[in-house]
Design a protein around this motif. Structure first.
Motif, PDB file in Angstrom:
ATOM      1  N   GLN A 137       1.928   6.167  -2.849  1.00  0.00           N
ATOM      2  CA  GLN A 137       2.531   5.368  -3.487  1.00  0.00           C
ATOM      3  C   GLN A 137       2.338   6.382  -5.142  1.00  0.00           C
ATOM      4  O   GLN A 137       1.463   6.436  -5.534  1.00  0.00           O
ATOM      5  CB  GLN A 137       2.109   3.865  -3.894  1.00  0.00           C
ATOM      6  CG  GLN A 137       2.958   2.911  -5.013  1.00  0.00           C
ATOM      7  CD  GLN A 137       2.036   1.875  -5.295  1.00  0.00           C
ATOM      8  OE1 GLN A 137       1.086   1.762  -4.729  1.00  0.00           O
ATOM      9  NE2 GLN A 137       2.885   0.876  -5.418  1.00  0.00           N
ATOM     10  N   SER A 177      -6.969   4.571 -10.146  1.00  0.00           N
ATOM     11  CA  SER A 177      -6.403   3.654  -9.228  1.00  0.00           C
ATOM     12  C   SER A 177      -7.524   3.057  -8.315  1.00  0.00           C
ATOM     13  O   SER A 177      -8.404   3.717  -7.777  1.00  0.00           O
ATOM     14  CB  SER A 177      -5.438   4.287  -8.288  1.00  0.00           C
ATOM     15  OG  SER A 177      -4.407   4.874  -9.197  1.00  0.00           O
ATOM     16  N   SER A 218      -6.797   0.958  -5.748  1.00  0.00           N
ATOM     17  CA  SER A 218      -6.129   0.991  -4.432  1.00  0.00           C
ATOM     18  C   SER A 218      -4.742   1.677  -4.371  1.00  0.00           C
ATOM     19  O   SER A 218      -4.041   1.947  -5.369  1.00  0.00           O
ATOM     20  CB  SER A 218      -5.929  -0.545  -3.886  1.00  0.00           C
ATOM     21  OG  SER A 218      -4.728  -1.222  -4.901  1.00  0.00           O
ATOM     22  N   LYS A 236      -0.938   2.582  -1.867  1.00  0.00           N
ATOM     23  CA  LYS A 236      -0.175   2.152  -0.665  1.00  0.00           C
ATOM     24  C   LYS A 236       0.252   3.554   0.006  1.00  0.00           C
ATOM     25  O   LYS A 236       0.823   4.312  -0.799  1.00  0.00           O
ATOM     26  CB  LYS A 236       0.833   1.218  -1.145  1.00  0.00           C
ATOM     27  CG  LYS A 236       0.408   0.089  -1.697  1.00  0.00           C
ATOM     28  CD  LYS A 236       1.279  -1.150  -1.961  1.00  0.00           C
ATOM     29  CE  LYS A 236       0.999  -2.351  -2.528  1.00  0.00           C
ATOM     30  NZ  LYS A 236       1.992  -3.125  -3.048  1.00  0.00           N
ATOM     31  N   LEU A 279       0.532  -4.024   5.519  1.00  0.00           N
ATOM     32  CA  LEU A 279       1.113  -4.871   4.839  1.00  0.00           C
ATOM     33  C   LEU A 279       2.395  -5.291   5.302  1.00  0.00           C
ATOM     34  O   LEU A 279       2.739  -6.511   5.384  1.00  0.00           O
ATOM     35  CB  LEU A 279       1.425  -4.446   3.201  1.00  0.00           C
ATOM     36  CG  LEU A 279       0.107  -4.109   2.552  1.00  0.00           C
ATOM     37  CD1 LEU A 279       0.662  -3.679   1.047  1.00  0.00           C
ATOM     38  CD2 LEU A 279      -0.758  -5.454   2.421  1.00  0.00           C
ATOM     39  N   THR A 322       4.228   0.050   5.315  1.00  0.00           N
ATOM     40  CA  THR A 322       3.210   0.329   4.292  1.00  0.00           C
ATOM     41  C   THR A 322       1.687  -0.101   4.505  1.00  0.00           C
ATOM     42  O   THR A 322       1.591  -1.098   5.500  1.00  0.00           O
ATOM     43  CB  THR A 322       3.583  -0.932   3.043  1.00  0.00           C
ATOM     44  OG1 THR A 322       4.974  -0.961   2.560  1.00  0.00           O
ATOM     45  CG2 THR A 322       2.524  -0.665   1.566  1.00  0.00           C
ATOM     46  N   GLU A 381      -2.274  -0.331   3.047  1.00  0.00           N
ATOM     47  CA  GLU A 381      -2.823  -0.429   1.751  1.00  0.00           C
ATOM     48  C   GLU A 381      -4.027   0.111   1.865  1.00  0.00           C
ATOM     49  O   GLU A 381      -4.740  -0.106   2.891  1.00  0.00           O
ATOM     50  CB  GLU A 381      -2.806  -1.729   1.217  1.00  0.00           C
ATOM     51  CG  GLU A 381      -3.245  -1.642  -0.312  1.00  0.00           C
ATOM     52  CD  GLU A 381      -3.541  -3.093  -0.978  1.00  0.00           C
ATOM     53  OE1 GLU A 381      -3.373  -3.337  -2.254  1.00  0.00           O
ATOM     54  OE2 GLU A 381      -3.302  -4.141  -0.040  1.00  0.00           O
ATOM     55  N   ALA A 441      -7.703   0.591   0.153  1.00  0.00           N
ATOM     56  CA  ALA A 441      -8.848  -0.043  -1.013  1.00  0.00           C
ATOM     57  C   ALA A 441     -10.102   0.562  -0.472  1.00  0.00           C
ATOM     58  O   ALA A 441     -10.637  -0.040   0.303  1.00  0.00           O
ATOM     59  CB  ALA A 441      -8.686  -1.444  -1.149  1.00  0.00           C
TER      60      ALA A 441
END
Length: 370
Positions: free
Chosen positions: A36, A188, A190, A192, A221, A225, A227, A229
């Motif tokens: 992302q 950042s 997290s 994606k 997700l 996608t 994610e 973290a």
């Protein structure tokens, strides 16, 4: 007589060995996802190419070329408003470029130059300094330099020859980045990962591989996608985490799909294509007509004239030699193609057969016609 069975056995063995691939050959996370906000940006500009050998724009057909040249000369202190200009060595062009992610000021990028007017060739031309803008209207790069044209066109009094496109050119490293796209990846919390080919199974495989290395880091997700973290135990930032996970091998799953290009007769099938029990027969009607006219001579000393008499030979092949092939349930791609090749099916006939099998409900795959 034993040559054909031996070749068939050898082909089967090669296909079987091709299906066994080492684990290192599996695609990596970086090959199947996009991060992302880590993306390129499209730039576009307008400029003039000079130094052409009489192959530039004709001002009668392309008045904007003359207006641009006048404006440029006036900015340089040359007044040409009352002068009728007929520059044959100048062409108006569009300049496009793709600025990669994290491009820094001072770095260079390639540019593509294309003629806008009726110029016949950009061979030997030089692009004058042109600003490149993004959709926000800001200038992000400036391009200039000699053009590299891969095509050419030569015309004579009675013939002409051309190869490639002479009105499109490229300048390697022809633009200098002047403005950076603001984005700080390290801050950042997290990120994606966007799958290039969304799939529930592949997304789950990616999350499983990442959590196997760093527990509790990845979450699915949706089919497109994943994610990321960093867990509390991870010491570092997101950049370090991406550097670790992007090389993880992933087992990629895909939907059974057949892509058909009817214009070229190209058929591409994924390995997961399966068909239910079905019988396939392929044949066609072929009519061949050969004309062999003969000359008829009159009798000696007569008043007759020589005449040409038609002789036509017609051969009809109704496909009576075509056979009916039975394809068993759960047949794989290899057995399907082998069975159709046994019938002597051409690529275009294969397209018709696959569409008919899909209509019959025996083809367990998606068909995409381009």
């Amino acid at each position: 007589m034993r040559c054909r069975p031996l070749l068939a056995l050898l082909a089967t063995a090669i296909l079987a060995l091709a299906g066994v691939q080492p684990a290192a050959a599996a695609p990596r996370v970086k090959d199947i996802v996009d991060v992302q906000n880590v993306r390129s940006n499209q730039l576009v500009g307008y400029g003039l190419v000079v130094g052409l050998a009489g192959t530039g724009d004709k001002t009668r057909n392309s008045p904007f070329t003359e207006e641009t040249l006048q404006a440029m000369l006036e900015r340089m202190g040359v007044n040409v408003r009352d002068v009728q200009m007929k520059p044959a060595n100048v062409a108006a062009v569009s300049v496009t470029a793709t600025m990669p992610a994290f491009a820094r000021a001072g770095s260079t990028i390639d540019v593509q130059v294309s003629a806008l007017g009726d110029s016949t060739s950009l061979q030997g031309g030089t692009l004058l300094v042109s600003s490149l803008r993004a959709l926000d209207g800001q200038i992000y790069a400036v391009a200039q330099g000699p053009l590299a044209v891969s095509g050419f066109k030569a015309t004579g009094a009675g013939a002409s020859v051309s190869r490639g496109v002479a009105t499109s050119a490229r300048i390697a490293g022809g633009a200098i980045v002047e403005r950076e796209v603001p984005f700080v990846l390290r801050s950042s919390t997290s990120l994606k990962l966007a799958l290039k080919n969304p799939d529930f199974t592949t997304a789950r495989h990616i999350a499983t591989a990442i959590n196997g290395r760093y527990a509790g880091t990845a979450t699915v997700l949706d089919p497109g996608t994943v994610e990321i973290a960093p867990a509390a135990s991870f010491k570092g930032d997101v950049v370090d985490l991406l550097g670790e996970v992007e090389n993880l091998p992933i087992v990629v799953d895909q939907v059974a799909r057949i892509v058909i290009n009817e214009a070229s007769g190209t058929v591409v099938m994924s390995a997961d294509v399966r068909i239910s029990p079905v019988a396939i027969a392929q044949g066609g009607l072929t009519i061949t007509i050969n004309e062999t006219p003969v000359a008829s001579q009159p009798a000696p000393l007569s008043d007759g004239q020589t005449a040409v008499l038609p002789r036509t030979k017609i051969a009809v092949d109704d496909g009576g030699g075509a056979s009916l092939a039975m394809v068993g349930g759960g047949a794989s791609l290899q057995s399907l193609v082998s069975g159709l090749n046994t019938l002597g099916v051409s690529p275009r006939d294969l397209i018709t057969i696959l569409q008919a099998v899909k209509t019959a409900g025996a083809l367990q795959a998606e068909i995409e016609v381009q």
